[in-house]
Design a protein around this motif. Structure first.
Motif, mmCIF file in Angstrom:
data_model
loop_
_atom_site.group_PDB
_atom_site.id
_atom_site.type_symbol
_atom_site.label_atom_id
_atom_site.label_comp_id
_atom_site.label_asym_id
_atom_site.label_seq_id
_atom_site.Cartn_x
_atom_site.Cartn_y
_atom_site.Cartn_z
ATOM 1 N N PRO A 13 102.286 -28.667 -48.938
ATOM 2 C CA PRO A 13 102.241 -29.935 -48.194
ATOM 3 C C PRO A 13 101.442 -29.852 -46.904
ATOM 4 C CG PRO A 13 104.461 -29.479 -48.966
ATOM 5 C CD PRO A 13 103.664 -28.242 -49.229
ATOM 6 N N LEU A 14 101.571 -28.768 -46.155
ATOM 7 C CA LEU A 14 100.848 -28.642 -44.903
ATOM 8 C C LEU A 14 99.342 -28.572 -45.140
ATOM 9 C CD1 LEU A 14 101.028 -28.419 -41.847
ATOM 10 C CD2 LEU A 14 101.250 -25.940 -42.097
ATOM 11 N N PHE A 15 98.930 -27.835 -46.166
ATOM 12 C CA PHE A 15 97.508 -27.767 -46.489
ATOM 13 C C PHE A 15 97.001 -29.118 -46.968
ATOM 14 C CE2 PHE A 15 93.961 -27.035 -49.363
ATOM 15 C CZ PHE A 15 93.131 -26.242 -48.577
ATOM 16 N N SER A 19 105.207 -36.044 -41.318
ATOM 17 C CA SER A 19 106.530 -36.594 -41.001
ATOM 18 C C SER A 19 107.566 -36.123 -42.017
ATOM 19 C CB SER A 19 106.469 -38.124 -40.988
ATOM 20 O OG SER A 19 105.569 -38.582 -40.002
ATOM 21 N N LYS A 20 107.161 -36.070 -43.274
ATOM 22 C CA LYS A 20 108.091 -35.605 -44.317
ATOM 23 C C LYS A 20 108.435 -34.133 -44.101
ATOM 24 C CE LYS A 20 108.656 -35.448 -49.326
ATOM 25 N NZ LYS A 20 108.021 -35.725 -50.642
ATOM 26 N N SER A 26 112.558 -30.278 -42.621
ATOM 27 C CA SER A 26 112.821 -28.996 -41.954
ATOM 28 C C SER A 26 112.804 -29.206 -40.451
ATOM 29 C CB SER A 26 111.780 -27.948 -42.370
ATOM 30 O OG SER A 26 111.759 -27.772 -43.757
ATOM 31 N N PRO A 27 113.839 -29.806 -39.886
ATOM 32 C CA PRO A 27 113.854 -30.046 -38.445
ATOM 33 C C PRO A 27 113.878 -28.751 -37.658
ATOM 34 C CG PRO A 27 116.009 -30.454 -39.384
ATOM 35 C CD PRO A 27 115.095 -30.220 -40.545
ATOM 36 N N PHE A 28 113.456 -28.849 -36.381
ATOM 37 C CA PHE A 28 113.432 -27.668 -35.528
ATOM 38 C C PHE A 28 114.855 -27.121 -35.344
ATOM 39 C CE2 PHE A 28 109.395 -29.565 -34.370
ATOM 40 C CZ PHE A 28 108.572 -28.447 -34.282
#
Length: 353
Positions: free
Chosen positions: A9-11, A30-31, A36-38
């Protein structure tokens, strides 16, 4: 047998951002952040991925509303009537962009050529500084007739900046992506990469010049006043706030550390707002000494000559621009317009074609 291949997803978000699919990139980030919140218990690799997603989303939101700050903004009534930066009320001929009806080209401008409200010849290319004239009184400014290409007389570039500040409400109906009232600027100033992304988000997307200025000041101090990039950003904030002399100091300090084309353009922009075209020309020429044949610097010189009714010199510099970039629309239009109004329509037709 079908094999499904899923992309990271990040790529994918990074790829969308590079392909200018900014909204999709922001949605993917955003997803990632929502799933995976901090958390302090996260692994180091996960924290790095979340920071990358946060930075990428910030960059995508900024690019949606990004406006090049190099271009000289159009002056509104507030800037015109409340200008306290003028050195002399009556400037000498050839030293002011606000002196009407002067010609410095050695030959008079043909009378058949149509003029703008400020008494300057039509240039052939619409720019913010040539849209409207400079009214002498408040009553004259209010009574100025509106045209299809000009804004209301009571508005200026500041109105555009206010509208840009509402972009966060459009992209995030539930609230802004970053709550600037609770953010710790000193914490981000210690992380140069994230601080620069955050600054551009605050400056362009949120249009919060005060917080942007605070972040730039803290980051400059943290860098021990050795980072020229932060000095340029300080100058941009000061210019937006109308503190032109402070902006001048920051841009000159940045140039003393690092020669950069944009720094010369920003500094010349300050002198143009201060109505010092001769000084602005000197800044452009100093930039050409370090960056020979730079198109943006040559175009800046041509624009100033054109605004001072020195059409002959402006045409010469526009020709130099075309030698470097033969598809430069502004240079083609201005040279073609000049040939047309000097009874050479066949040559003008070549340029327009």
């Amino acid at each position: 047998m079908e094999v499904s291949v899923s992309m990271d997803p990040l790529f994918l978000a990074w790829s969308c951002c590079r392909r200018r699919q900014l909204q999709r990139s922001a949605d993917i980030c955003s997803k990632i952040l929502s799933e995976s919140p901090f958390d302090q218990m996260k692994s180091m690799m996960m924290m790095v991925m979340l920071q990358a997603a946060w930075s990428l989303k910030t960059r995508a939101l900024t690019e949606m509303v990004f406006v090049d700050e190099v271009e000289v903004d159009q002056e509104g009534i507030a800037e015109m009537m409340l200008d306290e930066s003028s050195i002399a009320q009556v400037a000498r001929p050839g030293t002011s962009l606000r002196l009407l009806g002067t010609s410095q080209g050695g030959a008079p401008t043909p009378a058949i050529r149509p003029m703008t409200q400020s008494g300057r010849p039509i240039t052939g290319f619409v720019r913010p500084s040539t849209l409207t004239g400079r009214p002498e009184t408040m009553e004259q400014a209010i009574r100025t007739p509106r045209t299809a290409s000009s804004a209301r007389p009571g508005t200026s570039a500041s109105g555009r900046l206010v509208r840009l500040g509402t972009a966060s409400m459009l992209t995030h109906p539930d609230g802004p992506f970053i709550n600037l009232t609770r953010i710790n600027l000193a914490k981000y100033a210690k992380r140069p990469n994230m601080a620069k992304t955050l600054f551009e988000y605050i400056f362009h997307h949120e249009n919060d010049v005060k917080n942007a200025l605070d972040l730039a000041a803290v980051a400059t101090e943290h860098a021990q006043f050795r980072d020229w990039w932060w000095k340029v950003q300080l100058g941009k904030c000061y210019y937006r706030l109308g503190l032109h002399r402070e902006a001048e100091k920051q841009f000159r300090s940045a140039l003393a550390q690092q020669e950069f084309v944009d720094s010369y353009l920003y500094l010349a922009k300050v002198y143009q707002r201060l109505d010092q075209p001769i000084t602005a020309l000197n800044v452009f020429k100093q930039g050409l000494d370090h960056f020979p044949a730079e198109v943006t610097l040559l175009t800046g010189i041509a624009r100033i000559h054109e605004e001072m009714n020195n059409v002959i010199s402006a045409t010469e510099y526009y020709k130099e621009v075309l030698k470097q970039d033969n598809t430069h629309v502004e240079a083609i239009a201005c040279i073609g317009s000049n040939h047309f109004y000097t009874d050479q329509p066949e040559i003008a037709l070549r340029f327009y074609r």
